[in-house]
Design a protein around this motif. Structure first.
Motif, PDB file in Angstrom:
ATOM      1  N   ASN A 122       0.998  -1.110   0.063  1.00  0.00           N
ATOM      2  CA  ASN A 122       0.031   0.027  -0.124  1.00  0.00           C
ATOM      3  C   ASN A 122       0.877   1.435   0.027  1.00  0.00           C
ATOM      4  OD1 ASN A 122      -2.348  -1.629   0.277  1.00  0.00           O
ATOM      5  ND2 ASN A 122      -2.376  -1.302   2.469  1.00  0.00           N
ATOM      6  N   GLU A 123       0.821   2.158  -0.937  1.00  0.00           N
ATOM      7  CA  GLU A 123       1.461   3.241  -0.947  1.00  0.00           C
ATOM      8  C   GLU A 123       0.669   4.345  -2.182  1.00  0.00           C
ATOM      9  OE1 GLU A 123       5.119   2.616  -2.703  1.00  0.00           O
ATOM     10  OE2 GLU A 123       4.386   0.886  -3.988  1.00  0.00           O
ATOM     11  N   SER A 124       0.876   5.548  -1.762  1.00  0.00           N
ATOM     12  CA  SER A 124       0.336   6.507  -2.599  1.00  0.00           C
ATOM     13  C   SER A 124       0.861   6.540  -3.987  1.00  0.00           C
ATOM     14  CB  SER A 124       0.649   8.123  -2.141  1.00  0.00           C
ATOM     15  OG  SER A 124       0.467   8.860  -3.199  1.00  0.00           O
ATOM     16  N   SER A 125      -0.295   6.489  -5.223  1.00  0.00           N
ATOM     17  CA  SER A 125       0.237   6.589  -6.405  1.00  0.00           C
ATOM     18  C   SER A 125       1.303   7.512  -6.825  1.00  0.00           C
ATOM     19  CB  SER A 125      -0.807   6.694  -7.368  1.00  0.00           C
ATOM     20  OG  SER A 125      -1.745   8.028  -6.936  1.00  0.00           O
ATOM     21  N   GLN A 126       1.271   8.723  -6.080  1.00  0.00           N
ATOM     22  CA  GLN A 126       2.131  10.030  -6.237  1.00  0.00           C
ATOM     23  C   GLN A 126       3.609   9.221  -5.813  1.00  0.00           C
ATOM     24  OE1 GLN A 126       0.151  11.299  -8.659  1.00  0.00           O
ATOM     25  NE2 GLN A 126       1.570  12.971  -8.188  1.00  0.00           N
ATOM     26  N   GLU A 127       3.919   8.213  -5.104  1.00  0.00           N
ATOM     27  CA  GLU A 127       5.050   8.064  -4.454  1.00  0.00           C
ATOM     28  C   GLU A 127       5.562   6.937  -5.271  1.00  0.00           C
ATOM     29  OE1 GLU A 127       6.746   9.343  -1.956  1.00  0.00           O
ATOM     30  OE2 GLU A 127       4.960  10.546  -1.540  1.00  0.00           O
ATOM     31  N   VAL A 128       4.855   6.331  -6.451  1.00  0.00           N
ATOM     32  CA  VAL A 128       5.415   4.808  -7.322  1.00  0.00           C
ATOM     33  C   VAL A 128       5.953   5.535  -8.392  1.00  0.00           C
ATOM     34  CG1 VAL A 128       4.445   3.333  -8.307  1.00  0.00           C
ATOM     35  CG2 VAL A 128       3.435   3.759  -6.329  1.00  0.00           C
ATOM     36  N   LEU A 185      16.897   4.194  -5.528  1.00  0.00           N
ATOM     37  CA  LEU A 185      17.232   3.293  -6.612  1.00  0.00           C
ATOM     38  C   LEU A 185      16.531   1.744  -6.567  1.00  0.00           C
ATOM     39  CD1 LEU A 185      21.267   3.610  -6.637  1.00  0.00           C
ATOM     40  CD2 LEU A 185      19.548   5.001  -7.787  1.00  0.00           C
ATOM     41  N   GLN A 186      16.102   1.257  -7.675  1.00  0.00           N
ATOM     42  CA  GLN A 186      15.181   0.455  -7.649  1.00  0.00           C
ATOM     43  C   GLN A 186      15.561  -0.754  -8.923  1.00  0.00           C
ATOM     44  OE1 GLN A 186      11.089   1.032  -7.362  1.00  0.00           O
ATOM     45  NE2 GLN A 186      10.647   0.118  -9.085  1.00  0.00           N
ATOM     46  N   PRO A 187      16.329  -1.643  -8.552  1.00  0.00           N
ATOM     47  CA  PRO A 187      16.770  -2.756  -9.425  1.00  0.00           C
ATOM     48  C   PRO A 187      15.630  -3.830  -9.347  1.00  0.00           C
ATOM     49  CG  PRO A 187      17.890  -2.923  -7.561  1.00  0.00           C
ATOM     50  CD  PRO A 187      17.215  -1.812  -7.245  1.00  0.00           C
ATOM     51  N   GLY A 188      15.517  -4.654 -10.451  1.00  0.00           N
ATOM     52  CA  GLY A 188      14.580  -5.770 -10.262  1.00  0.00           C
ATOM     53  C   GLY A 188      14.928  -6.887 -11.290  1.00  0.00           C
ATOM     54  N   VAL A 189      14.819  -8.077 -11.249  1.00  0.00           N
ATOM     55  CA  VAL A 189      15.329  -9.135 -11.973  1.00  0.00           C
ATOM     56  C   VAL A 189      14.139 -10.224 -11.934  1.00  0.00           C
ATOM     57  CG1 VAL A 189      17.683  -8.856 -11.398  1.00  0.00           C
ATOM     58  CG2 VAL A 189      16.352 -10.241  -9.836  1.00  0.00           C
ATOM     59  N   ARG A 190      14.307 -10.899 -13.087  1.00  0.00           N
ATOM     60  CA  ARG A 190      13.110 -12.142 -13.471  1.00  0.00           C
ATOM     61  C   ARG A 190      13.921 -13.248 -14.049  1.00  0.00           C
ATOM     62  NH1 ARG A 190       7.769 -12.636 -13.335  1.00  0.00           N
ATOM     63  NH2 ARG A 190       6.911 -14.380 -14.575  1.00  0.00           N
ATOM     64  N   TYR A 248      13.929  10.695  -7.769  1.00  0.00           N
ATOM     65  CA  TYR A 248      14.285  11.734  -6.819  1.00  0.00           C
ATOM     66  C   TYR A 248      13.232  12.636  -6.490  1.00  0.00           C
ATOM     67  CZ  TYR A 248      17.631  15.140  -4.995  1.00  0.00           C
ATOM     68  OH  TYR A 248      18.035  16.028  -4.027  1.00  0.00           O
ATOM     69  N   LYS A 249      13.119  12.919  -5.213  1.00  0.00           N
ATOM     70  CA  LYS A 249      11.917  13.732  -4.646  1.00  0.00           C
ATOM     71  C   LYS A 249      12.863  14.999  -4.805  1.00  0.00           C
ATOM     72  CE  LYS A 249       8.196  12.084  -2.306  1.00  0.00           C
ATOM     73  NZ  LYS A 249       7.128  12.281  -1.232  1.00  0.00           N
ATOM     74  N   VAL A 250      12.444  16.150  -5.526  1.00  0.00           N
ATOM     75  CA  VAL A 250      12.910  17.291  -5.623  1.00  0.00           C
ATOM     76  C   VAL A 250      12.417  18.035  -4.602  1.00  0.00           C
ATOM     77  CG1 VAL A 250      13.117  19.451  -7.128  1.00  0.00           C
ATOM     78  CG2 VAL A 250      12.939  16.938  -8.345  1.00  0.00           C
ATOM     79  N   ALA A 251      10.910  17.592  -4.171  1.00  0.00           N
ATOM     80  CA  ALA A 251      10.328  18.665  -3.186  1.00  0.00           C
ATOM     81  C   ALA A 251       9.403  17.435  -2.641  1.00  0.00           C
ATOM     82  CB  ALA A 251       9.489  19.847  -3.783  1.00  0.00           C
ATOM     83  N   PRO A 252       8.723  17.781  -1.425  1.00  0.00           N
ATOM     84  CA  PRO A 252       7.752  16.881  -0.980  1.00  0.00           C
ATOM     85  C   PRO A 252       6.686  16.298  -1.888  1.00  0.00           C
ATOM     86  CG  PRO A 252       8.370  18.779   0.713  1.00  0.00           C
ATOM     87  CD  PRO A 252       8.887  18.991  -0.620  1.00  0.00           C
ATOM     88  N   ASP A 253       6.336  17.323  -2.633  1.00  0.00           N
ATOM     89  CA  ASP A 253       5.135  16.809  -3.791  1.00  0.00           C
ATOM     90  C   ASP A 253       5.649  16.779  -5.294  1.00  0.00           C
ATOM     91  OD1 ASP A 253       3.304  16.029  -1.753  1.00  0.00           O
ATOM     92  OD2 ASP A 253       2.825  18.217  -1.716  1.00  0.00           O
ATOM     93  N   VAL A 254       6.786  16.490  -5.516  1.00  0.00           N
ATOM     94  CA  VAL A 254       7.551  16.346  -6.930  1.00  0.00           C
ATOM     95  C   VAL A 254       8.334  15.278  -6.873  1.00  0.00           C
ATOM     96  CG1 VAL A 254       8.917  17.669  -8.490  1.00  0.00           C
ATOM     97  CG2 VAL A 254       7.205  19.239  -7.171  1.00  0.00           C
ATOM     98  N   ALA A 261      10.911   8.074 -18.613  1.00  0.00           N
ATOM     99  CA  ALA A 261      10.883   8.993 -17.593  1.00  0.00           C
ATOM    100  C   ALA A 261       9.748   9.889 -17.235  1.00  0.00           C
ATOM    101  CB  ALA A 261      12.274  10.044 -18.129  1.00  0.00           C
ATOM    102  N   GLY A 262       9.831  10.465 -16.237  1.00  0.00           N
ATOM    103  CA  GLY A 262       8.516  10.967 -15.939  1.00  0.00           C
ATOM    104  C   GLY A 262       8.643  11.989 -14.727  1.00  0.00           C
ATOM    105  N   ILE A 263       7.779  12.614 -14.333  1.00  0.00           N
ATOM    106  CA  ILE A 263       7.511  13.530 -13.251  1.00  0.00           C
ATOM    107  C   ILE A 263       6.168  13.547 -12.705  1.00  0.00           C
ATOM    108  CG2 ILE A 263       6.926  15.704 -14.722  1.00  0.00           C
ATOM    109  CD1 ILE A 263       8.406  17.493 -12.624  1.00  0.00           C
ATOM    110  N   LYS A 264       5.951  13.299 -11.234  1.00  0.00           N
ATOM    111  CA  LYS A 264       4.430  13.306 -10.724  1.00  0.00           C
ATOM    112  C   LYS A 264       4.520  14.323  -9.760  1.00  0.00           C
ATOM    113  CE  LYS A 264       3.682   8.427 -10.955  1.00  0.00           C
ATOM    114  NZ  LYS A 264       3.066   7.295 -10.296  1.00  0.00           N
ATOM    115  N   THR A 265       3.740  15.410  -9.648  1.00  0.00           N
ATOM    116  CA  THR A 265       3.629  16.691  -9.155  1.00  0.00           C
ATOM    117  C   THR A 265       2.325  16.872  -8.614  1.00  0.00           C
ATOM    118  OG1 THR A 265       3.017  18.084 -10.916  1.00  0.00           O
ATOM    119  CG2 THR A 265       5.482  17.736 -10.566  1.00  0.00           C
ATOM    120  N   GLN A 266       2.275  17.718  -7.177  1.00  0.00           N
ATOM    121  CA  GLN A 266       1.027  17.961  -6.878  1.00  0.00           C
ATOM    122  C   GLN A 266       1.445  19.525  -6.276  1.00  0.00           C
ATOM    123  OE1 GLN A 266      -0.234  14.807  -3.902  1.00  0.00           O
ATOM    124  NE2 GLN A 266      -2.066  14.736  -5.119  1.00  0.00           N
TER     125      GLN A 266
END
Length: 843
Positions: free
Chosen positions: A68-74, A489-494, A555-561, A606-611
Motif C-alpha cells: 500500500n502506497e500513494s500513487s504519487q510515490e510510485v 534506486l530500484q533494481p529488479g530481476v526475473r 528523486y524527490k525534488v520537493a515533498p510533492d515533486v 522518464a516522468g515527473i509526478k507533481t502536486q
C-alpha cells in the motif's frame, strides 16, 4: 434460468435501493474498500481519476508494487479509476474503461477475438491465436487471468482498477511487456455493510448489482456480490428478424475471510460469470478495388447472384447475416490467498484455478449469401496458478521476492463449412477472368465450369482438433534502496521458463461425406476443394529460458515533486501456431512457421509526478520508448484456401510517446480532469508482411516480374509487402479523456444532500483496423460525450440520469476485410446514443 435470476436480482435491488439510505459513495469511501483488500487496518483516504477525494491532499492508495502506497510515490506511469467513477461512467468492463484511460486500447469482434493493448502493444491485432502470451496482464485480487476474454465480462463489486503502463515482470507473477490491469474487488468486512444499484435505459437496458458483507463469527467474515446486465442489440438482422450485438451477462462472486489472529488473513474466493448474447456480427461498410479480376470482385459477384446488402449506409445498423450467431461464454474459478505478517514484512500465497468455456457460431463471409455456411471453434480452458512472495518494508530498504507457477490446458474443436454460393465466390476461374463486369463468368474453361457449379464446394467441411499445454515458472524480485530520503534506486530481476506443447489436426470432407486426402487420385474438383480446406496435422513445441531485469532511479525534488527514470530489458515468451500453418506447393505444412521467436523488449521511460496548490492540483507527465525485436505479428491473408490468421515474427517494432494526466479539485464542489497521450507505434522493419487487399487477389509475381498498381484489377500481386515505417493497427496517434463534476447543496423531498452534474468526454484520432495498413480500413477519429445529473444525500441515497454518446456520434470500433479479396469491407459500429437512470444505495 438467466431470466429468473435476473428478474429476482432486479426486483431485490430495486427494493434495497429504495429502502436503504446511507452516506453517499464518494471516492474516499470506495477507495477505502480497495485498501481493505490488502490491509484491513489501513484507513488512508484515497481518490481516483475523474472523481477526487472530498478532502484536499488525500492520497490515491495503490498496490501496484504489492504494498500500500500513494500513487504519487510510485515511480511508474499508472492510472487509477475508483469504483464510484466506474459506476458513474457506465464503465462496467475493460472495454468501456478505455474511454477514460487514453493509453488503453480495447478491440473485440467477439469475446474470444479480443485484444487489450497499452501504448499499442500487448497482443497482435486480429484473430486470436492461443499459442502466444498476452502482453497486458489482467489480475483480479492477485490472480492472473490468462484469457483476454475475461475483459469482456462485467466488473464484479470492484473497488479500484489500476492500469500500469510499461513492462511488469519483476513484481508480478506473469511477465507482461506492455503493462497490467490490476483489479481490486471489495473485500469481506467485520462490520455489516452492503450496496444495491439498479439501472434502466433505452434498448431495453437493465442492470442490477448488489453486494452484502458482514461477520459470521469473531474471526470469519463473508461477502457476496452479484451483477446482471441485459440489453437489446444495436444492429437489426433482416434475415433472422432479430437484433444482434445484445448484452446478456450474469455474474456472482463470493468470498470468505478468516482472520484467526491479527497477523494472518486467509481469503477463499469463488466467482462465476456467463454471457449468452445474440452476438457477434457486422454490417456492410463499403467495397474497394483489389487486384482480383473485375468480374470476380464483390459488385460483379453480387450482381451475378442477384444479391445486394440490406443497406449501403452502415449506420442504418442493418445486416443480413444468414449463419445463426452464438457467443456463449463462461468463465470462473476459485482462489485461496493467505497473508501472514512476519515482522517488517508480509508473506503472501495465492493459489488459484480458473476455467473458460467458449461456444460460438460466426458468419465469416459477412454477407447474407451462403458462402461460408458455418465457422465455429468452441474451446475449453483450465488454468492453475501458484504465487508465493514476500514483501519487506523498512526505512532504508523495501523489497519483494517471489516465485510463480502457471499451467494451462486448452482444447478446441472447430468446424468450418462451405455453402451453396461458395463455388462462385471462392474458385478462381483462371483464363476467363477478363470477362466484363456483370457477366456470369461461366465461360467454357474447366475452371469456370467449376466456379459455376455449386455442388463443388457446397457442404465441404473441415473439422479442426487442437490442444495446447502451456507451462511457465518464474523467480522474480525488486529492491527499493532509499539512499537518502529523496533518492531511491530500484533494481529488479526475473528468471523465467516457458514450455508450450501443441497439436493441430484438420480433416476435410466433401459434400458427400468422403474424406479428402493429399494422397491418392487427383481431379479438378478435388484440387478446387483442397484449395479451400487443406488437411493438416502438426505438433508444434517451444521451450526457452529468459532472464530479464529493470532499473529505476527516482528523486524527490520537493515533498510533492517526484522525478523518475526507468530502463527495462523484458521479453514475451515465444509461441506456437495453434491454428495451423501455411503450406507449400504440394500442400505440405511449412513446419518452420510452426513456432515464433520470443519478443525482445528494450524499454525506456522518464516522468515527473507533481502536486501543488495545497494538493488541489495533480499533474503527471511521462515519456516512453519501447523497442521490440521479433515482434509477434498476426499475419492475415484474405485468399480463400489460405489460413485466415497465423503468427509470424516482424523484424522490429517501436512504440514511443508522451502521456499527461491532470486533475484539479479547488473545493469539494468541483473537480475536473484531463488525460492525454501521443503514441507513435510503428513497424520499424517488416519486409515480408501480408499485403493489404488493394495489393492482393491477382496472380502472384514470380522471378523478375513487377507487381501491378494497387487496386487495379488483373494486376500482378506481390507475394508480400514491406510495411516498415507504417503504423501498428489499432493505435491512434492522439487520444484524450476529460471530464468534470460540479455539485451544489440541495434539499429534495425533505432530504438534504447535493445535486450534481457530471461530464466525461473522449477523443481519439484515426487508426488502422488491419494488421497491414490498408486504404480501405482506416477508422476515422471520433469523439464521445457522456453526461450525468443527479441527487445524492448524506443519508445514503443516490439517483441520477445519464446519457452516453450524447451527440449520437457515428463511429466504428473495427473494420474487417472480407475473405477472398473481393473488396468487401465490413464493420462493427460503435454504440449509438444510449440513456437511462440509475438508483443506488450503500448501507
Amino acid at each position: 434460468m438467466h431470466s429468473f435470476v435476473r428478474s429476482s436480482l432486479f426486483a431485490t435491488t430495486i427494493l434495497a435501493s429504495a429502502a436503504i439510505g446511507l452516506p453517499s459513495a464518494h471516492a474516499e469511501d470506495v477507495a477505502a474498500n480497495a485498501v481493505s483488500a490488502t490491509s484491513a487496518d489501513d484507513d488512508q483516504g484515497t481518490t481516483s481519476i475523474g472523481t477526487g477525494a472530498r478532502d484536499r491532499g488525500a492520497d490515491i492508495v495503490v498496490t501496484a508494487r504489492r504494498r500500500n502506497e500513494s500513487s504519487q510515490e510510485v515511480p511508474l506511469a499508472i492510472s487509477v479509476v475508483g469504483g464510484e467513477h466506474i459506476d458513474a461512467t457506465g464503465s462496467f468492463n475493460v472495454g468501456r474503461l478505455q474511454q477514460i484511460t487514453p493509453t488503453l486500447q480495447f478491440y473485440s469482434s467477439n469475446p474470444r477475438n479480443t485484444a487489450v493493448n497499452i501504448r499499442g502493444l500487448g497482443v497482435p491485432f486480429g484473430l486470436t491465436n492461443d499459442g502466444i502470451e498476452q502482453g497486458v496482464g489482467i489480475y483480479v485480487d492477485d490472480v492472473y487471468n490468462s484469457r483476454v476474454a475475461s475483459a469482456t465480462f462485467d466488473f464484479l463489486d470492484v473497488a479500484q482498477v489500476e492500469v500500469l503502463r510499461g513492462p511488469q515482470g519483476t513484481l508480478y507473477g506473469k511477465n507482461t511487456t506492455a503493462g497490467a490491469i490490476n483489479i481490486t474487488t471489495n473485500q469481506p468486512t467485520f462490520d455489516f455493510e452492503g450496496k444495491a444499484e439498479v439501472s434502466v435505459g433505452n434498448y431495453n437496458f437493465k442492470q442490477a448489482k448488489a453486494a452484502i458483507s458482514g461477520p459470521l463469527s469473531e474471526t470469519l467474515a463473508a461477502r457476496l456480490a452479484i451483477s446482471s446486465t441485459s440489453r437489446k442489440g444495436t444492429i437489426y438482422n433482416v434475415t433472422t428478424d432479430e437484433h444482434i450485438q445484445s448484452q446478456d451477462n450474469l455474474g456472482v462472486r463470493g468470498q470468505l475471510l478468516w482472520k484467526p489472529t491479527s497477523t494472518i488473513d486467509v481469503t477463499l474466493a469463488g466467482d462465476f460469470s456467463t454471457q449468452d448474447a445474440n452476438c457477434c456480427g457486422s454490417v456492410y461498410v463499403r467495397t474497394g478495388l483489389t487486384q482480383r479480376a473485375l468480374n470476380r470482385q464483390f459488385a460483379a459477384l453480387a450482381a451475378a447472384q442477384g444479391y445486394a446488402p440490406p443497406s449501403t449506409n452502415p449506420f442504418d445498423r442493418l445486416t443480413d447475416l444468414d449463419t445463426p450467431l452464438k457467443a456463449k461464454n463462461k468463465i470462473g474459478g476459485a482462489s485461496l490467498r493467505v497473508k501472514w505478517e512476519l515482522g517488517e514484512g508480509t508473506l503472501t500465497s495465492v493459489s488459484a484455478w480458473r476455467f473458460w468455456d467458449w461456444d460460438p457460431s460466426n458468419d465469416r463471409d459477412f454477407t447474407g449469401l451462403p458462402i461460408v455456411a458455418l465457422s465455429q471453434n468452441p474451446s475449453q480452458q483450465d488454468q492453475y496458478t501458484q504465487e508465493l512472495r514476500y514483501n519487506y518494508s523498512a526505512d532504508k530498504f523495501d523489497f519483494v521476492v517471489g516465485a510463480f507457477g502457471f499451467y494451462q490446458r486448452i482444447d478446441t474443436q472447430g468446424t468450418e463449412s462451405q455453402g451453396s454460393a461458395a463455388s462462385r465466390w471462392s474458385i478462381n476461374p483462371g483464363s476467363d477472368t477478363a470477362a466484363p463486369p456483370g457477366s456470369s463468368g461461366c465461360g467454357p474453361t474447366a475452371s469456370n465450369q467449376l466456379a459455376c457449379n455449386p455442388s463443388v464446394l457446397n457442404g465441404l467441411v473441415a473439422y479442426n482438433t487442437q490442444y495446447l499445454k502451456n507451462t511457465s515458472a518464474a523467480l522474480f524480485g525488486q529492491l527499493s534502496w532509499h539512499i537518502t530520503p529523496e533518492l531511491t534506486l530500484q533494481p529488479g530481476v526475473r528468471l523465467n521458463y516457458d514450455k508450450k506443447e501443441g497439436y493441430y489436426q484438420r480433416r476435410v470432407f466433401d459434400g458427400a461425406g468422403n474424406e479428402l486426402l493429399l494422397t491418392g487420385p487427383t481431379s479438378a474438383v478435388k484440387t478446387a476443394q483442397l484449395a479451400i480446406y487443406t488437411p493438416q496435422e502438426i505438433s508444434p513445441e517451444f521451450s526457452d529460458w529468459n532472464f530479464s531485469y529493470d532499473f529505476t532511479a527516482s528523486y524527490k525534488v520537493a515533498p510533492d515533486v517526484l522525478l523518475y527514470a526507468t530502463y527495462a530489458k523484458s521479453f514475451k515468451s515465444g509461441g506456437i501456431n495453434q491454428n495451423g500453418v501455411p503450406v507449400d506447393a504440394q500442400n505440405n505444412p511449412i513446419l518452420a512457421s510452426a513456432t515464433v521467436k520470443p519478443e525482445s523488449v528494450h524499454h525506456y521511460e522518464a516522468g515527473i509526478k507533481t502536486q501543488f496548490w495545497d494538493r488541489r492540483v495533480t499533474f503527471n507527465l511521462s515519456i516512453f520508448r519501447s523497442d521490440i525485436a521479433n515482434y509477434q505479428a498476426n499475419v492475415n491473408n484474405g485468399q480463400y484456401g489460405v489460413l485466415r490468421g497465423y503468427l509470424a515474427n516482424a523484424g522490429e517494432v517501436r512504440s514511443q510517446g508522451v502521456e499527461a494526466d491532470f486533475s484539479v479539485r479547488p473545493s469539494e464542489r468541483f473537480n475536473a480532469y484531463v488525460n492525454g497521450a501521443y503514441t507513435d507505434a510503428t513497424y520499424r522493419k517488416f519486409v515480408d508482411a501480408p499485403c493489404p487487399p488493394e495489393l492482393s487477389g491477382g496472380t502472384v509475381v514470380t522471378g523478375t516480374q513487377t507487381p501491378g498498381a494497387a487496386g487495379v484489377p488483373n494486376a500482378l500481386s506481390p507475394a508480400n509487402c514491406d510495411i516498415s515505417g507504417q503504423r501498428l493497427p489499432g493505435v491512434s496517434k492522439f487520444s484524450f479523456s476529460f471530464g468534470a463534476e460540479a455539485n451544489v447543496p440541495a434539499t429534495i423531498l425533505g432530504k438534504e444532500g447535493e445535486a450534481y452534474l457530471g461530464y466525461d468526454g473522449s477523443v481519439r484520432t484515426n487508426f488502422s483496423s488491419n494488421p497491414s495498413p490498408s486504404a480501405y480500413t482506416w477508422v476515422d477519429g471520433y469523439s464521445l460525450s457522456n453526461f450525468r445529473a443527479g441527487f445524492r444525500t448524506e443519508a445514503g441515497f443516490n439517483v441520477y440520469g445519464w446519457v452516453r454518446n450524447a451527440f449520437d456520434q457515428n463511429y466504428f470500433e473495427q473494420l474487417f476485410v472480407g475473405p477472398g479479396n473481393t473488396g468487401l469491407i465490413a464493420g462493427l459500429p460503435g454504440d449509438p446514443r444510449t440513456w437511462g437512470f440509475t438508483v443506488s444505495s450503500n448501507f
